[in-house]
Design an enzyme around this catalytic site. Structure first.
Site, short mmCIF file in Angstrom:
data_model
loop_
_atom_site.label_atom_id
_atom_site.label_comp_id
_atom_site.label_asym_id
_atom_site.label_seq_id
_atom_site.Cartn_x
_atom_site.Cartn_y
_atom_site.Cartn_z
N TYR A 25 -9.99 -4.44 10.64
CA TYR A 25 -11.42 -4.49 10.94
C TYR A 25 -12.33 -4.23 9.75
O TYR A 25 -13.55 -4.33 9.88
CB TYR A 25 -11.74 -3.48 12.05
CG TYR A 25 -11.01 -3.78 13.33
CD1 TYR A 25 -11.39 -4.84 14.14
CD2 TYR A 25 -9.92 -3.02 13.73
CE1 TYR A 25 -10.70 -5.13 15.31
CE2 TYR A 25 -9.22 -3.30 14.90
CZ TYR A 25 -9.63 -4.36 15.68
OH TYR A 25 -8.95 -4.65 16.83
N HIS A 81 -9.40 -8.71 27.70
CA HIS A 81 -8.09 -9.07 28.23
C HIS A 81 -7.80 -8.43 29.59
O HIS A 81 -6.75 -8.70 30.18
CB HIS A 81 -7.01 -8.65 27.24
CG HIS A 81 -7.41 -8.86 25.82
ND1 HIS A 81 -7.61 -10.10 25.27
CD2 HIS A 81 -7.73 -7.97 24.85
CE1 HIS A 81 -8.00 -9.97 24.01
NE2 HIS A 81 -8.08 -8.69 23.74
N ASP A 88 -17.13 -11.48 35.63
CA ASP A 88 -18.04 -11.76 36.75
C ASP A 88 -19.49 -11.51 36.35
O ASP A 88 -20.39 -12.25 36.76
CB ASP A 88 -17.67 -10.92 37.97
CG ASP A 88 -16.41 -11.39 38.68
OD1 ASP A 88 -15.93 -12.51 38.38
OD2 ASP A 88 -15.90 -10.63 39.52
N HIS A 101 -14.97 -12.11 18.38
CA HIS A 101 -13.91 -11.16 18.01
C HIS A 101 -13.80 -11.14 16.49
O HIS A 101 -13.83 -12.19 15.84
CB HIS A 101 -12.57 -11.55 18.62
CG HIS A 101 -12.57 -11.44 20.10
ND1 HIS A 101 -12.51 -10.24 20.76
CD2 HIS A 101 -12.68 -12.40 21.06
CE1 HIS A 101 -12.56 -10.46 22.05
NE2 HIS A 101 -12.67 -11.75 22.26
N ILE A 102 -13.64 -9.96 15.95
CA ILE A 102 -13.52 -9.77 14.50
C ILE A 102 -12.17 -10.28 14.02
O ILE A 102 -12.08 -11.01 13.03
CB ILE A 102 -13.72 -8.28 14.15
CG1 ILE A 102 -15.15 -7.85 14.52
CG2 ILE A 102 -13.43 -8.02 12.68
CD1 ILE A 102 -15.38 -6.35 14.51
N ARG A 112 -3.23 -10.13 23.89
CA ARG A 112 -4.59 -10.39 23.40
C ARG A 112 -4.95 -11.87 23.42
O ARG A 112 -6.11 -12.23 23.25
CB ARG A 112 -4.76 -9.83 21.99
CG ARG A 112 -4.68 -8.33 21.92
CD ARG A 112 -5.02 -7.82 20.52
NE ARG A 112 -4.65 -6.44 20.36
CZ ARG A 112 -5.39 -5.40 20.75
NH1 ARG A 112 -6.54 -5.59 21.32
NH2 ARG A 112 -4.96 -4.16 20.55
#
EC number: 4.2.1.10
Length: 141
Positions: A25, A81, A88, A101-102, A112
């Protein structure tokens, strides 16, 4: 010129960016990167940021802004996930949502690779580090 109002909504553990698994990250906090985004997109977009480790708080935030904002960038972290309720909530609102997503979730653990959110979102941007947020913001310009 009226700037579009965009929410960046980050989910669980993203408050630890900069210290959490920096090999995946990076070393920058999201708050630091948000300043980069504001400098880069501030003329065209009004950016609001919200982070929560709570699924319910994220759903409430989607409900709060999901009929009045021009766009939402959603990095739901691990809830991507697991959370049908979050999917919803995305379905229930009219504001377009981009899943972000990084890391490249498809190059990590097999669980994932599945997203409950992807089918409900306008699009998904995955694996470009923090610049995934830039790409998502470009989609609203």
């Amino acid at each position: 010129m009226v700037r579009q109002k965009i929410l960046i909504l980050n989910g669980p553990n993203l408050n630890l960016l900069g210290t959490r698994e920096p090999e995946i990250y990076g070393h920058q906090t999201f708050e630091q990167y948000l300043e980069v985004l504001k400098d880069k997109f501030g003329n065209e977009l009004e950016l609001e940021y919200f982070q929560s480790n709570s699924e319910g708080a994220m759903i409430s935030k989607l409900h709060e802004v999901g009929f009045s904002y021009d766009g939402i960038l959603l990095n739901a972290g691990g809830y991507t996930h697991t959370s049908i309720a979050l999917a919803d909530a995305v379905s229930a609102i009219s504001t377009p949502v981009i899943e972000v997503h990084i890391s490249n979730v498809h190059a990590r653990e097999s669980f994932r690779a599945h997203s409950y959110l992807s089918p409900k979102c306008k699009g998904s941007i995955i694996g470009f580090g923090l610049r995934s947020y830039d790409l998502g913001l470009y989609s609203f310009i």
